[in-house]
Design an enzyme around this catalytic site. Structure first.
Site, PDB file in Angstrom:
ATOM      1  CG  HIS A 101      -1.830   1.164   1.331  1.00 55.73           C
ATOM      2  ND1 HIS A 101      -3.129   1.136   0.887  1.00 55.73           N
ATOM      3  CD2 HIS A 101      -1.647   2.419   1.842  1.00 55.73           C
ATOM      4  CE1 HIS A 101      -3.700   2.306   1.098  1.00 55.73           C
ATOM      5  NE2 HIS A 101      -2.814   3.110   1.687  1.00 55.73           N
ATOM      6  CD  GLU A 102       1.677   3.620   3.635  1.00 54.19           C
ATOM      7  OE1 GLU A 102       1.939   4.705   3.069  1.00 54.19           O
ATOM      8  OE2 GLU A 102       0.608   3.415   4.263  1.00 54.19           O
ATOM      9  CG  HIS A 152       0.401   6.288  -0.585  1.00 51.52           C
ATOM     10  ND1 HIS A 152      -0.593   7.055  -1.156  1.00 51.52           N
ATOM     11  CD2 HIS A 152      -0.198   5.586   0.420  1.00 51.52           C
ATOM     12  CE1 HIS A 152      -1.735   6.829  -0.536  1.00 51.52           C
ATOM     13  NE2 HIS A 152      -1.532   5.939   0.421  1.00 51.52           N
ATOM     14  CD  GLU A 193      -5.736   5.362   0.072  1.00 53.13           C
ATOM     15  OE1 GLU A 193      -5.872   4.222   0.570  1.00 53.13           O
ATOM     16  OE2 GLU A 193      -4.812   6.137   0.413  1.00 53.13           O
TER      17      GLU A 193
END
Length: 510
Positions: free
Chosen positions: A267-268, A271, A297
């Site tokens: 997830h990170e 980003h 996101e």
């Protein structure tokens, strides 16, 4: 001096001043990163002061009348390049927003936020919301003041939403959730009637050191540029950047659950890909910044779910996991692992929720924040409200504050209006990934072989390189030919989960 030379000189002055302001803001970001990773707890009060001083300084420089006059002068010229004109127009909008906030107010909210973060940490350790609530009350009061200072039409929450997702309103969100919730509930109802998949293989003992090494290899295999970034541990995973060549992510490790670290890292990573893909030549300027938090996101959710929970990703990474954890994973089949990492079950923790029930975690926070800012809910009533909403939407009982209303870091950062962008990001992600599958022949096969370059290049070309040039909806239309449409998400999850849970359901038409 020729007119063109004068324009160039004025624009160079604008760039220099804005980049100096960026230098200060990124210095604040570095202090915040250190605060959440390595800073000793006794340094909290002085760190709050340092962050507040620099935040106030950056705000004062940006909202100074001479800088506003410079922007206005440049905006009136007709000899700027398209990139220069975009930067000036966006800076003018930012200036008009920021000038509404007095420097003393910016300092106050910055200092209160920094202190609130440490109160949140203490409250989590004590498992007691009352430890955090006094600081949170201060923040809510300041956020209400901020909404009044910024101005709004309709609900005061709109002023705060606009800071994260420009032009977004409660009316738009209410309509989007009303469109999403019924078919999502129908799908969840269908799944609840099926035999549950087994995810016990993820809940064994996985040593922290081995998890960390796997996580670092995961980042490298998926394309994270470690010469322009790093990973550390924190209480709540986050991504922060100081420029496109220095992007830092954090994760957390649970030795009893390998999925916690694995998918928070992916997830990170999403980003971080976005931040590393922003044009470095636009450092400090609007075209060097991300489009919106909803788009940001979308990048993390696309990599976490559309890629990282796909059958193709499973085929590529299961052997890597088996190498690191032979005792736990050696005899696990691809099918078993794929189903385990996509288990759908109502849960307490948002960051660990499956991609279906996740939206209800977001809706609960959205409705709670809207009530707080609107004045119909008091801070001290949050735990009770939280428990009632989790029972209403997810049918589960909240046992304590740590796994309930203290689980997210966002309020301690003063980030009211942030949570709705999580659901918007998931919807955009499905829509973008559908477009990528059309644009990149054999994308699934590439992922299966551990080749992520073409997908990342496609995202760089279509999203990252544009900075703030386009709004979220403009980007979405450029990529897919239409604005945000939840049917892409419903089509993606319906096709995916009817295989995992072996049920019959009509495909969602676009």
């Amino acid at each position: 001096m020729s007119q063109l030379t004068k324009t160039e000189t004025l624009y160079e002055q604008y760039v220099q001043e804005l980049q100096q302001i960026a230098d200060i803001r990124y210095a604040v970001a570095l202090l915040q990163w250190d605060q959440e990773t390595y800073m000793p707890s006794s340094g909290a009060d002085f760190r709050s002061r340092q962050i507040a001083t620099l935040s106030e300084l950056a705000h004062s420089m940006f909202t100074a009348a001479p800088f506003g006059n410079l922007i206005e002068t440049l905006q009136q010229r007709n000899d700027l390049s398209p990139d220069q004109q975009s930067n000036i127009n966006l800076s003018r909008y930012d200036f008009e927003q920021q000038v509404k906030l007095p420097s003393a107010f910016v300092r106050s909210i910055s200092e209160t936020t920094s202190k609130a973060y440490h109160a949140w940490i203490d409250a989590r350790k004590a498992n007691d919301f009352k430890v955090f609530s006094p600081r949170l009350e201060e923040l809510v009061s300041l956020k209400k003041q901020e909404a009044e200072l910024l101005g709004y039409s309709g609900h005061p929450y709109n002023a705060l939403l606009n800071q994260f997702e420009r032009a977004c309103t409660t009316d738009i969100l209410d309509a989007a959730f009303q469109q999403l919730v019924p078919p999502l509930q129908q799908l969840l109802q269908k799944i609840s009637q099926c035999r549950q998949v087994d995810d016990h293989l993820l809940k064994q003992y996985y040593p922290e050191g081995d998890q960390w090494q796997f996580g670092m290899e995961l980042l490298q295999r998926m394309g994270f540029d470690l010469n322009a970034g790093r990973q550390d541990r924190s209480e709540h995973p986050f991504t922060i950047n100081f420029n496109s060549k220095d992007v830092r992510i954090t994760t957390r490790v649970d030795e009893q659950d390998i999925s916690n670290m694995t998918w928070s890292t992916i997830h990170e990573l999403g980003h971080a890909f976005y931040e590393q893909g922003l044009p470095s030549e636009q450092y400090g300027l609007p075209l060097g910044e991300y489009a919106s938090l909803g788009i940001h996101e979308s990048q993390s959710r696309l990599w976490e779910n559309n890629v990282g929970r796909s059958k193709a990703w499973t085929r590529n990474f299961l052997p890597v996991l088996q190498h690191y954890f032979p005792n736990q994973m050696d005899k696990v089949s691809e099918d078993h692992f794929y189903k385990a990492i996509n288990l759908v079950k109502p849960s307490l923790i948002r960051t660990e929720a499956d991609e279906l029930t996740y939206h209800f975690h977001v809706i609960i926070r959205y409705e709670l924040e809207k009530a707080l800012i609107g004045g119909s809910l008091a801070v001290h009533d949050i735990p009770e409200y939280w428990a009632s909403q989790y029972e209403k939407y997810l049918g589960i009982t909240v046992p304590d504050d740590r796994s309930g209303c203290l689980q997210d870091v966002h309020w301690s950062h003063g980030s009211f209006g942030y949570f709705p962008t999580y659901s918007m990001g998931s919807l955009y992600a499905a829509q973008f990934f559908a477009a990528a599958n059309i644009a990149i022949p054999g994308l699934e096969r590439q992922i299966e072989q551990g080749e992520f370059t073409q997908l990342l290049d496609w995202l760089r070309k279509n999203i990252h390189m544009h900075g703030r040039r386009y709004t979220s909806e403009e980007l979405c239309r450029n990529i897919s030919g239409e604005g945000i449409n939840s049917r892409y998400f419903m089509q993606y999850v319906t096709n995916k989960y009817r295989f995992i849970y072996a049920f019959q359901m009509e495909e969602v038409a676009l």
